[in-house]
Design a protein around this motif. Structure first.
Motif, mmCIF file in Angstrom:
data_model
loop_
_atom_site.group_PDB
_atom_site.id
_atom_site.type_symbol
_atom_site.label_atom_id
_atom_site.label_comp_id
_atom_site.label_asym_id
_atom_site.label_seq_id
_atom_site.Cartn_x
_atom_site.Cartn_y
_atom_site.Cartn_z
ATOM 1 N N LEU A 56 0.768 -1.213 0.073
ATOM 2 C CA LEU A 56 -0.047 -0.090 -0.028
ATOM 3 C C LEU A 56 1.046 1.309 -0.020
ATOM 4 C CD1 LEU A 56 -2.725 -0.894 2.459
ATOM 5 C CD2 LEU A 56 -2.934 -0.837 0.122
ATOM 6 N N LEU A 57 1.912 1.171 0.559
ATOM 7 C CA LEU A 57 2.640 2.420 0.769
ATOM 8 C C LEU A 57 3.702 2.646 -0.167
ATOM 9 C CD1 LEU A 57 3.633 1.815 4.537
ATOM 10 C CD2 LEU A 57 2.692 3.970 3.765
ATOM 11 N N ARG A 58 4.284 1.623 -0.916
ATOM 12 C CA ARG A 58 4.969 1.690 -2.144
ATOM 13 C C ARG A 58 4.635 2.911 -3.128
ATOM 14 N NH1 ARG A 58 9.473 3.653 -3.601
ATOM 15 N NH2 ARG A 58 10.051 3.031 -5.702
ATOM 16 N N PRO A 59 3.387 2.858 -3.849
ATOM 17 C CA PRO A 59 2.959 3.927 -4.548
ATOM 18 C C PRO A 59 2.874 5.207 -4.136
ATOM 19 C CG PRO A 59 1.419 1.750 -4.858
ATOM 20 C CD PRO A 59 2.468 1.835 -3.520
ATOM 21 N N VAL A 60 2.594 5.370 -2.664
ATOM 22 C CA VAL A 60 2.565 6.565 -2.096
ATOM 23 C C VAL A 60 3.936 7.378 -2.173
ATOM 24 C CG1 VAL A 60 1.783 7.813 0.071
ATOM 25 C CG2 VAL A 60 0.537 5.805 -0.592
ATOM 26 N N VAL A 61 5.086 6.667 -1.771
ATOM 27 C CA VAL A 61 6.257 7.031 -1.725
ATOM 28 C C VAL A 61 6.944 7.171 -2.876
ATOM 29 C CG1 VAL A 61 8.610 6.532 -0.945
ATOM 30 C CG2 VAL A 61 6.634 5.930 0.415
ATOM 31 N N ALA A 62 6.603 6.193 -3.795
ATOM 32 C CA ALA A 62 7.098 6.605 -5.279
ATOM 33 C C ALA A 62 6.479 7.726 -5.909
ATOM 34 C CB ALA A 62 6.696 5.289 -6.060
ATOM 35 N N ARG A 63 5.143 8.317 -5.617
ATOM 36 C CA ARG A 63 4.428 9.240 -6.170
ATOM 37 C C ARG A 63 5.044 10.584 -5.661
ATOM 38 N NH1 ARG A 63 -1.805 11.067 -5.462
ATOM 39 N NH2 ARG A 63 -1.002 10.912 -3.511
ATOM 40 N N ALA A 64 5.493 10.474 -4.148
ATOM 41 C CA ALA A 64 5.995 11.565 -3.501
ATOM 42 C C ALA A 64 7.409 12.012 -4.072
ATOM 43 C CB ALA A 64 5.936 11.432 -2.136
ATOM 44 N N ASP A 65 8.306 10.758 -4.371
ATOM 45 C CA ASP A 65 9.596 11.071 -5.077
ATOM 46 C C ASP A 65 9.493 11.674 -6.433
ATOM 47 O OD1 ASP A 65 10.667 9.942 -2.813
ATOM 48 O OD2 ASP A 65 11.349 7.935 -3.570
ATOM 49 N N ALA A 66 8.497 11.233 -7.225
ATOM 50 C CA ALA A 66 8.365 11.601 -8.543
ATOM 51 C C ALA A 66 7.961 13.252 -8.410
ATOM 52 C CB ALA A 66 7.322 10.792 -9.249
ATOM 53 N N ARG A 67 7.195 13.694 -7.502
ATOM 54 C CA ARG A 67 6.909 14.784 -7.444
ATOM 55 C C ARG A 67 7.966 15.859 -7.377
ATOM 56 N NH1 ARG A 67 1.319 14.347 -3.841
ATOM 57 N NH2 ARG A 67 -0.357 14.097 -5.734
ATOM 58 N N ARG A 68 9.076 15.352 -6.723
ATOM 59 C CA ARG A 68 10.144 16.134 -6.392
ATOM 60 C C ARG A 68 11.332 16.104 -7.592
ATOM 61 N NH1 ARG A 68 8.790 14.417 -0.828
ATOM 62 N NH2 ARG A 68 10.029 12.474 -1.090
ATOM 63 N N VAL A 69 11.057 15.306 -8.756
ATOM 64 C CA VAL A 69 12.014 15.164 -9.586
ATOM 65 C C VAL A 69 11.339 16.003 -11.062
ATOM 66 C CG1 VAL A 69 13.049 13.458 -11.356
ATOM 67 C CG2 VAL A 69 12.630 12.766 -8.971
ATOM 68 N N PRO A 70 12.481 16.890 -11.255
ATOM 69 C CA PRO A 70 11.932 17.840 -12.495
ATOM 70 C C PRO A 70 11.701 16.913 -13.978
ATOM 71 C CG PRO A 70 13.976 18.830 -11.276
ATOM 72 C CD PRO A 70 13.682 17.586 -10.680
ATOM 73 N N GLY A 71 10.745 17.035 -14.471
ATOM 74 C CA GLY A 71 10.460 16.371 -15.400
ATOM 75 C C GLY A 71 9.397 15.235 -15.326
ATOM 76 N N LEU A 72 9.080 14.997 -14.190
ATOM 77 C CA LEU A 72 8.228 14.154 -13.478
ATOM 78 C C LEU A 72 6.977 14.642 -12.877
ATOM 79 C CD1 LEU A 72 10.167 10.927 -12.439
ATOM 80 C CD2 LEU A 72 8.563 11.088 -14.353
#
Length: 486
Positions: A56-72
């Protein structure tokens, strides 16, 4: 149905990770081992805790990481695909089927008896099977208890009628509640608040104390996770207790929650993550002179100390040393080797860090909170060092200043704390908070268990640009502050 009886070398009560590992290790030592389980093989971790919660948590963390990456950022701005997340959770929990676990037991030559097992005197276990029969197991050498824990509910009026969520309900839920109240501030509370807030619930977290993650964690860890939960939209209320709960319209209706400050709130579901209790109330402890429902105190070979002749062992959560799956498996490996050695009349290698020593329970217990940001820790905290009179140098560093962190995420926020024994110059405690820090934990655990001096650690060169470069920055800070020349 008529009962049967069997004699073997070792009987293990409970087939969670600790029980499975204990049976495996005693079997590997050449002993005949039987494991008893009345639910799914793999236990809480596989089906209602570690595996489904991290899914349940992996998609949450992955999305949070992506929001901090330029281009994503733009791609990560939409809502999570809830059906896909829940389907992945189901897959990681093996759809609550334990066929693979059964096959694994066969592969390591461990026999399984399904049913409710209970002690019935020294070295005796009676199993009530699903077909109404009984199986009496007699152990030549040892019985191991690995029955784990259950949710510890507070004494609240009307709680039973409300049908509150436990960790099992929170990790196996088929729908996203519109409003979810989470009672508690520990790991389960934080992780489930993180997951369900991101999946679409309006989450309110009610914490009795003044901060979360109080157990074996540095205060800044709880503060940083609380900040992130608030930023995600969760409502956190500290120094707040629940005094009453009621579903005014019966089953399926909202829960009205009365609070210690006289206020109230309404939620569609309420999760109690207020601690764990030993799962020992109905396993026959009274037949061997122990109190049902108690934790099982053990020595450093995991023998239960209050039982004569040393035939009863307890591993995993049930001995209350470290309520974590990986630590229960560690204990089981140690205990299995101990039982095998004692059965063969061999001496024990029980010196510090020996093959039959339980040193990691006190010196190097690693833990990860899979929140956003992640929290990882191993060894002592500053508070534990002070409480035990352990003199340490405390070295803090802002992980966001590390080049690898800037590559990992734009605006990276994180903190490292390393405790160095002031007399010996060895690492004795580490805490990392920040995205991606779970993968730093093993290096910290190795540094502590190897009792590595900082002068030697200086020559363990981290690759550039990675987050692990924080080790170099911590050592530089320590060197410069102490006026060292290394």
């Amino acid at each position: 149905m008529k009962g049967t009886s069997r004699v073997c070398d070792v009987v293990v009560l409970g087939a969670g990770p600790a029980g499975e590992n204990l049976a495996d290790r005693t079997s590997a030592a050449g002993l005949t081992s039987v494991i008893v389980e009345n639910e799914l093989l793999g236990g809480e971790c596989s089906f209602w805790a570690c595996e489904p919660s991290k899914a349940l948590l992996r998609p949450v963390v992955a999305r949070a990481d992506a929001r901090r990456v330029p281009g994503l950022r733009r791609a990560a701005e939409g809502p999570l695909d809830v059906p896909a997340v829940l389907a992945h959770r189901d897959e990681m929990a093996a759809h609550w089927q334990d066929d693979d676990q059964v096959d694994w037991l066969r592969s390591v030559s461990v026999d399984l008896v399904r049913g409710h097992g209970r002690l019935d005197g020294p070295r005796q276990v009676v199993v009530d099977t699903a077909d109404g029969g009984t199986v009496r197991l007699t152990a030549r050498h040892a019985v191991g208890v690995a029955t784990g824990t259950i949710t510890a509910f507070p004494d609240l009026p009307g709680l039973e009628q409300v049908h509150p969520w436990t960790n099992r309900d929170a990790t196996a839920a088929r729908h996203v509640p519109e409003r979810l109240a989470v009672v508690g501030g520990g790991v389960v509370a934080v992780e489930m608040a993180t997951a369900w807030q991101a999946l679409g619930s309006r989450v309110t977290v009610l914490v009795r104390g003044h901060r979360g993650l109080r157990s074996r964690m540095e205060p800044f860890a709880g503060e940083m996770v609380a900040d992130a939960l608030r930023a995600a939209g969760a409502d956190l209320r500290f120094d707040t207790s629940v005094t009453e709960v009621v579903r005014e319209g019966g089953a399926g209706s909202p829960v009205r929650i009365t609070l210690s400050d006289g206020g109230s709130l309404v939620a569609d579901e309420i999760l109690f993550a207020t601690g764990r209790a030993p799962h020992t109330a109905d396993i026959g402890l009274e037949t061997v002179g122990l109190t049902p429902g108690d934790w099982l105190a053990v020595d450093d070979s995991y023998r239960v100390t209050d039982v004569p002749d040393g035939w009863l062992y307890a591993v995993g959560d049930v001995n209350h040393r470290a309520l974590m799956t990986h630590q229960g498996k560690y204990q089981a490996r140690i205990a299995g080797a101990v039982i095998g050695a004692r059965a063969k009349g061999e001496p024990l290698d029980d010196g510090r860090w020996g093959a039959h020593a339980s040193t990691a329970d006190s010196a190097a217990t690693p833990q990860v909170v899979f929140s956003e940001p992640e929290v990882t820790s191993v060894g002592l905290t500053t508070r534990e060092a002070e409480r035990t009179g352990h003199r340490v140098d405390v070295v803090d560093y802002d992980i966001g200043r590390v080049a690898g962190a800037a590559q990992y995420a734009d605006g990276y926020r994180g903190k490292a704390r390393v405790l160095i024994d002031a007399g010996r110059g060895t690492v004795v405690g580490v805490t990392f908070v920040g995205p991606g820090t779970q993968e730093l934990l093993y290096s910290a655990t190795v540094a502590i268990t190897s009792e590595m001096h900082v002068d030697r650690l200086w020559h363990a060169v981290p690759a550039f640009p990675t987050i692990s470069e924080v080790w170099l920055r911590v050592l530089e800070t320590y060197r410069d502050r102490a006026g060292r020349t290394t």
